[in-house]
Design a protein around this motif. Structure first.
Motif, short mmCIF file in Angstrom:
data_model
loop_
_atom_site.label_atom_id
_atom_site.label_comp_id
_atom_site.label_asym_id
_atom_site.label_seq_id
_atom_site.Cartn_x
_atom_site.Cartn_y
_atom_site.Cartn_z
N THR A 61 0.85 -1.18 0.00
CA THR A 61 0.00 0.00 0.00
C THR A 61 0.89 1.23 0.00
O THR A 61 2.04 1.19 0.45
N LEU A 204 -9.72 6.45 -1.41
CA LEU A 204 -9.11 5.46 -0.52
C LEU A 204 -9.92 4.18 -0.47
O LEU A 204 -9.38 3.09 -0.31
N ASP A 211 -3.35 3.72 0.82
CA ASP A 211 -3.96 3.76 2.13
C ASP A 211 -3.85 5.11 2.83
O ASP A 211 -4.32 5.25 3.97
N TRP A 221 -6.71 8.60 5.84
CA TRP A 221 -6.08 7.29 5.80
C TRP A 221 -7.11 6.20 6.05
O TRP A 221 -8.14 6.42 6.66
N ARG A 222 -6.79 5.05 5.55
CA ARG A 222 -7.70 3.91 5.62
C ARG A 222 -7.17 2.90 6.63
O ARG A 222 -5.96 2.61 6.65
N ASP A 224 -7.97 -0.98 7.60
CA ASP A 224 -8.67 -2.20 7.21
C ASP A 224 -8.80 -3.13 8.41
O ASP A 224 -7.82 -3.39 9.11
#
Length: 975
Positions: A61, A204, A211, A221-222, A224
């Motif tokens: 990422t 995103l 990311d 920002w991501r 997960d």
């Protein structure tokens, strides 16, 4: 010092320039293609293309940073640095260096989007840098007149991204590549960054290899977390529920695509639903298909689709064909997976609702998703595993616990909370049938379930029943378990009983006509549906019990066991406090007699009852079984008709002689008007003749039969008067001791120890009355009996009473059978008599041939009509043979004085005064003191004769003696 050229840009420029000079149209084609890209397919896609490039370059990422520095937009990304293939792709317009492994993006030409803001973009990387410039390109073609002319024809516009020059490469720490875009003067950099900020979060989500995006001082920002993605940003966190699948397209599906697309047959699908902190999907608003970045294909789905779909070169529309259809089909097949990840109570929010599609892709996806959702098991069931909507059904009524309870019976039933209105549109879109309450009733009818299960069902239905009138109608046939083990279809008419002991009895007694709810099933909701709470009184009134009682004797004779019915009825009668005669139909209850046979209750008497002593030995009345008599109180047995005393019939609104009383119709007809009520003693016809004194004592001792005896014009007194025997005679043959006016006519009734009011009520005579032809006939017979010593006054009163009854039309004289003789004034009896209708005739008629009705001679004619005798005036006219002088009444002073004293008008006209009045009749010559012949008054001149003549003439016959005294001596008036 010129920059190093690690990517061989000189060769690339030479190749381009050669192509342009050898083929002049190529220059125009490249210029047109470039304009088409940044003015058409790639307009407003600058951030998308920069983000895609950053994602393509990422190892795992990556991060993209966007900033404004000295009038330049700078986009730095991490990951792999720029290489020679990448530079060649940038300068190609028609080729891409993105391999199938790199994944995102099918066209290297997407970099053309930078031309929307700059004429001199640069790409700087750790391996070196390159730059593009419209100004440098114009300088490069200046030595080529044809190309310069073509550029001039285009207003000086030249292809920017075809000729590339090396550039010094300095990139920010921590980044591999930075794109620098010196902004044209007409571009607002801050506004550009603001526009980028609005797109950051969505990018995103769409680009999993990217990311983090930094724009100016802000960052997104991501994070997960399995199937949940959180996009953090300056305004907080946006959560997405995601479900991803991938695969490879078959060769035949991509054969019509370009070379590069055919080489990249891998596809991926990501479904994403924006959710709140509880996992509930949130509306997306206006949305588009992401392939994987936004297109212009509008969607109205509750979740976002991000998929590697073939798109047109403009990057705005889906490239229709087999490949796109295949990926969309795979996407639809994956969609239930996203739904299954959603908390069960929120899953229906992800069902596409019925509505107008926003595009062809939207319409196609809707159809595919609905089909997939119908076939996939994701719908929460009332019990067990999830259901496929295609085979599910949902309750139409929302009631806690109802679905879970019915799931034992109703197959494929969805969870009860899915009945709520907020799920209705989604389930309708999936064609899930709704099960109405009437359907539920049909389904559960006939199903065996314990009473407590039904109670739970009623509890679940209670809120619906309380608030929904339609629901109450639909539940009209809701099964109800009864105390005796049966189940009745419908609460209407059933009874809720709270007496535990009574319920226990009903549970073990087979009384099918009593619809009593089982104790463990009893619930208030049944009242709202037509049941009613009740005790013994209500059960006695319940429909069917009367019929069961009335056929109980036939049933037991047919072999039916009625012991339960008997126990229940007697218990209900006891607890309800039923009084004797209050419910006449109870008399039909079959009970055992003393010899073991079954008989109607009202054909039985209590053992030892005094009633048995007064009934005829052939009377159809048996003796109740001693066992039954010992088990139940006397008043309970009497209430069902068992005899201890005479039974009573009471009807407050009779409609006819239909009460089973002896000679009732005759009594009914004897009345001038039908009775307003019937209060009568029955079974009087069963009393033996010699027992009437005891029978009357029994009747008088009981308050109820006492009232019946004294009922005005009632049946009881009427019947006893005609049929009872006292001292060997009928009651009407006797008189009460105080009835002196009947002395000689009737003997005093023997003392039988009965109240005189009772004796009077049953016909013992209380005075001289003539109420009907029978009375008249009886009196005439007694008058004509020579053995009866009658006082003359009694004879006159009796004849007067008879005449008055005829005059008042109390009876029809023709209905009276006359005796052969009648009583005369002399006290004798004779057959040939006349009725005295004028007082002067007594002077010429013998008293033993005269019948009189007393001093009221107006009664002579009706008496003669009754006795069928001639009037005396018709038989004895007479002839006046003496001389007379006419004298006016007013000339007689003594007469005038008497009239004045008595306030009587002096008669008009004259009378004939005789010195000695002599008349001749068929019987000889007579000398009466006064006479009336042809309405002419004759009299002798004596006070007595004048007084009688005056009294008769003035219609004051009763005052004749007063007139005599006043004429003789007026002073008598004062004394």
């Amino acid at each position: 010092m010129s920059a190093a050229d690690p990517f061989g840009t000189a060769a690339l420029r030479a190749a381009v320039l050669s192509a342009w000079t050898t083929s002049p149209t190529r220059f125009r084609e490249d210029a047109n293609a470039e304009e088409d890209l940044y003015l058409g397919g790639y307009r407003d896609r600058l951030l998308v293309e920069l983000a895609q490039n950053a994602a393509d370059a990422a190892d795992g990422t990556g991060t993209l940073r966007l900033s404004l520095v000295d009038g330049e937009l700078r986009a730095a990304n991490t990951g792999r640095p720029l290489d020679a293939d990448g530079v060649a792709a940038l300068a190609s317009l028609r080729a891409s260096a993105k391999s199938s492994v790199q994944g995102v993006g099918q066209f290297g030409v997407g970099f053309a989007a930078v031309l929307a803001v700059t004429d001199s973009p640069s790409v700087l990387s750790l391996n070196g840098g390159v730059t593009f410039s419209a100004e440098q390109t114009r300088a490069a073609i200046a030595d080529h007149p044809d190309l310069a002319a073509r550029a001039a024809d285009r207003g000086g516009r030249v292809p920017v991204l075809r000729m590339v020059w090396p550039a010094d490469a300095v990139v920010p720490d921590g980044f591999a590549t930075e794109v620098r875009l010196p902004l044209r003067g007409d571009v607002n950099g801050r506004k550009l960054l603001a526009n980028f900020a609005a797109q950051a979060a969505d990018l995103l989500l769409a680009l999993p290899r990217l990311d983090r995006i930094e724009i100016g001082d802000d960052a997104w920002w991501r994070v997960d977390n399995d199937s949940r993605v959180e996009i953090h940003g300056p305004d907080g966190v946006v959560s997405w529920l995601v479900h991803r699948v991938s695969g490879t397209l078959a060769d035949d599906l991509v054969e019509h695509l370009g070379v590069e697309a055919r080489e990249r047959r891998q596809w991926s699908v990501c479904w994403a639903a924006k959710v709140d902190q509880d996992g509930a999907p949130l509306p997306l608003g206006d949305d588009v298909l992401h392939a994987p970045t936004p297109t212009d294909e509008r969607l109205s789905l509750p979740a976002r689709l991000v998929a590697t779909l073939p798109i047109e070169p403009t990057r705005r529309r889906l490239h229709a064909g087999a490949a796109a259809a295949a990926v969309l089909a795979e996407a639809a097949g994956a969609y239930p997976g996203l739904v299954e990840l959603t908390p069960a109570e929120h899953r229906t929010a992800l069902v596409p609702l019925v509505g107008f599609p926003l595009s062809e892709v939207d319409e196609r996806l809707r159809e595919l998703l609905v089909t997939a959702l119908r076939q996939s098991p994701w719908l929460p069931a009332a019990e067990g595993d999830d259901l496929a909507p295609a085979r599910a059904q949902v309750l139409d009524a929302e009631a806690d616990g109802l679905a879970e309870l019915l799931a034992e019976i109703v197959p494929n039933l969805a969870a009860g909370w899915l009945s709520a209105q907020r799920h209705a549109a989604a389930l309708a879109a999936l064609d899930v049938p709704r099960l109405g309450l009437a359907d539920v009733v049909d389904t559960i009818t006939g199903r065996a379930r314990p009473p407590e299960w039904w109670h739970r069902l009623y509890t679940a239905l209670a809120p619906v029943v309380e608030t929904d009138g339609t629901a109450r109608l639909e539940l009209g046939a809701l099964p109800v378990p009864l105390a005796d083990g049966r189940t009745l279809p419908g609460p209407a008419g059933v009874v809720l009983v709270e007496d535990a002991e009574l319920l226990e009895l009903l549970a073990h007694a087979e009384v099918g006509v009593l619809h009593v709810v089982h104790a463990e099933a009893a619930h208030p909701v049944l009242e709202r549906l037509g049941a009613h709470r009740g005790g013994p009184v209500d059960l006695l009134d319940a429909g069917g019990l009367q019929d069961a009682v009335e056929r109980s004797l036939d049933d037991v004779e047919s072999g039916v066991d009625i012991t339960g019915l008997v126990s229940v009825v007697l218990r209900l009668v006891r607890d309800a406090g039923v009084r004797t005669g209050e419910l006449p139909w109870l008399g039909a209850l079959a009970l055992k007699d003393s010899v073991g046979d079954w008989r109607r209750a009202d054909e039985l008497a209590l053992p030892g009852s005094p009633l048995l002593d007064v009934l005829d030995e052939d009377a159809p009345v048996g003796v109740l079984s001693a066992e039954v008599a010992a088990e139940w109180p006397d008043h309970v047995l009497a209430a069902v008709g068992v005899l201890d005393a005479f039974a009573l019939v009471a009807d407050e609104a009779p409609t006819g002689p239909d009460h089973g009383l002896a000679d009732e119709a005759e009594w009914w007809d004897s009345r001038q008007e039908p009775p307003a009520r019937v209060l009568a003693v029955r079974d009087l016809d069963l009393v033996t003749d010699d027992a009437w004194p005891r029978a009357l004592a029994l009747l008088a001792a009981d308050p109820d039969t006492w009232r019946a005896l004294l009922e005005p014009d009632g049946y009881t007194g009427w019947w006893i008067a005609r049929h009872a025997v006292i001292g060997g005679a009928a009651p009407s043959d006797w008189r009460l001791p105080e009835a002196d006016d009947l002395a000689g006519l009737y003997d005093v009734v023997p003392d039988i120890g009965v109240d005189p009011r009772v004796l009077a009520a049953i016909g013992v005579r209380t005075g001289l009355r003539v109420d009907n032809a029978d009375d008249a006939e009886d009196l005439l017979i007694r008058l004509g009996d020579p053995d009866r010593g009658l006082h003359p006054g009694a004879v006159l009163r009796t004849h007067a009473a008879l005449a008055e009854a005829v005059a008042d039309e109390v009876f029809d004289p023709t209905d009276v059978r006359l005796p052969e003789t009648t009583r005369t004034l002399a006290g004798t009896v004779a057959a040939d008599c006349v009725v005295l209708d004028a007082p002067w005739l007594l002077t010429v008629l013998p008293e033993d041939q005269v019948v009189a009705a007393g001093p009221d001679f107006a009664l002579a004619e009706p008496l003669a009509e009754l006795l069928d005798l001639p009037l005396a005036t018709e038989e004895s006219a007479g002839e006046i043979i003496s001389a007379a002088d006419p004298v006016p009444w007013s000339d007689l002073g003594a007469v005038a004085a008497a009239c004045e004293l008595l306030d009587v008008d002096i008669p008009l006209g004259t009378l004939l005064v005789h010195e000695k009045l002599t008349i001749r009749t068929p019987t000889g010559t007579h000398n009466p003191t006064w006479w009336v012949l042809d309405d002419v008054v004759h009299c002798e001149d004596t006070p007595e004769a004048l007084a009688r003549a005056l009294a008769w003439t003035t219609n004051r016959w009763p005052d004749r003696h007063t007139f005599t005294a006043l004429i003789e001596e007026p002073a008598h008036y004062l004394t």
